[in-house]
Every structure is written in structure tokens, then in C-alpha cells.
Enzyme design. Sequence first.
Site, PDB file in Angstrom:
ATOM      1  N   ILE A  90       0.845  -1.193   0.000  1.00  0.00           N
ATOM      2  CA  ILE A  90       0.000   0.000   0.000  1.00  0.00           C
ATOM      3  C   ILE A  90       0.883   1.247   0.000  1.00  0.00           C
ATOM      4  CG2 ILE A  90      -1.887   1.225   1.115  1.00  0.00           C
ATOM      5  CD1 ILE A  90      -2.682  -1.577   0.281  1.00  0.00           C
ATOM      6  N   PHE A  91       0.689   2.106  -0.999  1.00  0.00           N
ATOM      7  CA  PHE A  91       1.369   3.396  -1.041  1.00  0.00           C
ATOM      8  C   PHE A  91       0.443   4.467  -0.479  1.00  0.00           C
ATOM      9  CE2 PHE A  91       3.996   1.194  -4.094  1.00  0.00           C
ATOM     10  CZ  PHE A  91       5.249   1.795  -3.957  1.00  0.00           C
ATOM     11  N   ALA A  93       0.233   8.143  -0.583  1.00  0.00           N
ATOM     12  CA  ALA A  93       0.758   9.310  -1.292  1.00  0.00           C
ATOM     13  C   ALA A  93       0.184  10.566  -0.652  1.00  0.00           C
ATOM     14  CB  ALA A  93       0.401   9.229  -2.777  1.00  0.00           C
ATOM     15  N   GLU A 211     -10.359   7.468   3.960  1.00  0.00           N
ATOM     16  CA  GLU A 211      -9.118   7.599   4.721  1.00  0.00           C
ATOM     17  C   GLU A 211      -9.391   7.508   6.221  1.00  0.00           C
ATOM     18  OE1 GLU A 211      -5.453  10.844   5.111  1.00  0.00           O
ATOM     19  OE2 GLU A 211      -7.024  11.112   3.608  1.00  0.00           O
ATOM     20  N   VAL A 237      -8.311  10.831  15.633  1.00  0.00           N
ATOM     21  CA  VAL A 237      -8.100  12.095  14.923  1.00  0.00           C
ATOM     22  C   VAL A 237      -6.762  11.978  14.217  1.00  0.00           C
ATOM     23  CG1 VAL A 237      -7.822  14.591  15.087  1.00  0.00           C
ATOM     24  CG2 VAL A 237      -9.415  13.417  16.622  1.00  0.00           C
ATOM     25  N   LEU A 239      -4.176  13.923  11.828  1.00  0.00           N
ATOM     26  CA  LEU A 239      -3.794  15.218  11.260  1.00  0.00           C
ATOM     27  C   LEU A 239      -2.712  15.016  10.208  1.00  0.00           C
ATOM     28  CD1 LEU A 239      -4.068  18.320  11.333  1.00  0.00           C
ATOM     29  CD2 LEU A 239      -2.276  18.329  13.081  1.00  0.00           C
ATOM     30  N   GLY A 240      -3.125  15.047   8.949  1.00  0.00           N
ATOM     31  CA  GLY A 240      -2.173  14.950   7.857  1.00  0.00           C
ATOM     32  C   GLY A 240      -1.675  16.321   7.446  1.00  0.00           C
TER      33      GLY A 240
END
Length: 489
Positions: A90-91, A93, A211, A237, A239-240
Amino acid sequence: MRRFSAAAGARQQQQQGEAVSDRVLRFRGVLVVVLAPVLLISLVLLLMPRAPASATVEGSAGELVAAAGRRWGPRAVSGLGDGSTRYAVIFDAGSSGSRVHVYCFDGNLDLLPIGKEIELFKQKKPGLSAYAMDPQEAAKSLVSLLEEAEKVIPVELREQTPVRVGATAGLRALGTEKSEEILQAVRDLLQDKSSFRSQPEWVTVLDGSQEGAFQWVTINYLLGNLGKPYSHTVGVVDLGGGSVQMAYAISEKDAGKAPPVAEGEDSYVKELLLKGTTYYLYVHSYLRYGLLAARAEILKAGEGNDYRNCMLEGHHGQYRYGDDIFEASGLSSGASYSKCRAVAVRALKVDEPACTHMKCTFGGVWNGGGGDGQKNLFVASFFFDRAAEAGFVNPKAPFAKVKPSDFEEAARRVCKLNVKDAQATYPDVSEENVPYLCMDLVYQYTLLVDGFGVDPYQDITLVKKVPYSNSFVEAAWPLGSAIEVASSS
């Protein structure tokens, strides 16, 4: 008193003296008729394949359940209990970089070690979105990660190993046309250069709810919570760089209160069947409110030069996010925690008048109603990174208990410094991030307390990795995706 004739007595005397071998010979026809079916049945049973102890059985809700292991929901398929080993690549990105996860599963979808670790995890910067003007270079940036994945998977299993690429908020922010050009270049790369099994639909931009749901499944899977009542699960939670996701299980009653969403938007609640238990998962992704994207929102939200209260003294420059460029210079008087917090609240649109529901987070978004599934929060990604860099979490620890107020205290300390002093005080912070450290910590505290309504003194768990089978697994959404693709392969 019984009487015997002389003839009968003679016959009895003859039978008593008859040898066993003579009896067998005399009754051989009867023995063949009786024993032949028995021998045939025994032979068939001996040759039949034996089901292992962990074979799958049919669950009460029509779900295929691994009798001695974990199980995936409605997409679980037969044949998972045959003891076979399978891999998934799994990538992730993301906006801040590209990461590859390689997982190995047994027949029950329990994780097996890869070398000395429970998974292979590699990453590199920048992310795909940094190559907006050159899709081919974007695809090539994944080659080294692809090679790392191939090294750990046996040659004979590579062709049947699925590879997925899930792009997140960074690519979403580029718009449909540019993001699709990059995705197509990645599809071509996997088709031409990879030995793994790929499908065009496996290279995609994840919607925020996917996601968030995958992340929730990942963490609760690793904690062993799946199959328990929703009140025993944890909220997440994440946080990207480009977005932040909130996901937690709610009651069926609260799920029924979910407001309708506009056409084209993700619904607030997803129904999942996991380990025989139905969960109503509240999940929402806030695009443009990941840590790196939020910097741009704060720089835009400042009235006049208000944003400069968030920048450390001594910094003069600009901030680029996607195709946008913002002025980002500090004041000679330095940053101000209280004034920066006011700008962060404004950027979050906490008092958004569009809130038409009883309870909202920010930007007019329904908050799911709260409840037991949100009481125990696991907070991931940039929350952990900044806490470690600010010195109130051990950077080598897989997880740590903190309070939102810890972010506030760290922000107050940082905002008093100039760039030079901050570099000396926080050597683990990269040079390009030092000028934004005050802003980042203020935003994280504001997001938790004002955005999501978390009590400043509530215990939360900062998580980077989760303990699993005497090892630690990265607390990221790709594991949830890997479980799905492995179970449906």
C-alpha cells in the site's frame, strides 16, 4: 432338560474342532460383502484435505469468520483459513511525502513478521503533489519505494500480491485534471515496471471518509477492539498535511440523527460489519485543515498583517502551498500566542453561521453527537511529530499520554522566541519548519479544543505505532486498506 440327536452332536463336535483359517475361508464371501464398504469409506476420509484449526466458519450474520483469528467485515471471502501466506503493498501518497507499507498476513488475516519487523515501512519526500507540472517525475519518485517493497516479497508471490496507491489531501488540492494526470502516470509505472498485481482502480485519490474509516479500522484492529461494543472502541483524529479526519463509533440512535449532506459529499455515517458486530462510524474529513494546509488558511485569515503574530521574529519569506504563495514574515516585536490563537480560531470558522445542527465542530459540520466512542481519543500523525519536536513527548516512544493543554504550554514557550533561539532550543525541528513552530502548536491546540470540543485537560493518546504481537505497527490508514484488499483477493 435339552435333548440332542446324535447327528447334531456330531456337527457340534466337528465345528469345535474346525481351525480358524478354515472358518475364514468358508465365510470369505460374507466378509468381503461386509468389509468392502467400510474400507472404501475409510480410504475416502483418509484422502480428503483436512481443514486447519483456524478454518473459516459461517458467522451469525452471514459474515465469514476466522474461528481462531481476526476477521474483516462483509467483504471477507472463503478460503482465508487455508494457512496460505499473502502480502499487500500500500502506497500512502500524502501531501508531505510518499510512504510504502508492506504487510504479510496468514490465512486468518493476522499479521506475520517481515524480517524482524511486523511490516515494512519506508518513506521519502516530497509528495506527489510537488510534481504538479511533471506527472512522469511524480511517478518516478515512487520507484525507490517500489524496489524496497519487492525486496521483501518472495518472487513466487509477487504476481499475486496486490499493490494499491492511495493519494490523499495533497493531490486532492491540485484539482481533478492535474491529479488524474499524475495518477495515470503512476498506473503506467506499475503496469510497466512493477512485478505486483495492479488494477487501474487501485490507484486513486482516497476520499476523506475512506481515509478516516481505514484509519479507525487500523487502530482498533491493532488494539483488539473489533467485535466489542462501540463504547469499547477508540476515536481517532488523524492530522495529515492537507486534511484532518475525525472518526469514532456512535450509537445506532445517534446515527439516525445524521443530517443529510449536499450532493456529491460523503455521508457522515458509515455502517461497518466487523467481527460480527455492526458499527455506525461517524467520519468526516476536513480538507484544507491538515497542518500544512492550515498554515495557508491562517495566513489568509489574518486581517491586515494579523497573521504575522504567528510567525517567529527574524523570519522573512513566503509560504508556498500548492500553487499558492503567501507572505509569511515575522514582526520585529515577535510572535504573540494570544493574537495568533485568535487568528487560528478565525481560520477554523468555529463560529460559522452555517451550522444548522444541534452540535457542530467547525465550518458548519455536524460533530456526530459525541458519546462513548469519542471518550478515548487516539491522535495521530503531525500531532505526534510536533509534540516530539517541541520536547514534551519522547520521539522514540511509539505512543504517549498527553493533554491538549500540553500543546498550549509548548506554544506559549515557542512563541516567545526568535528564529535563531528556536533553532537552538528545538534542534529536532527542520530548518524550514522552525519559523512556523509557534503557528503549528497554536493551531493544534485550537483544533482540538475549539474545533473538536476536546476538554483541555482530557487525556488523549498520541500514537505513532500500536503494540501488536510483541511488535509495533505504524498507526496509519494503509493497514485498513491492506486488510480489505487481502480479504477480497
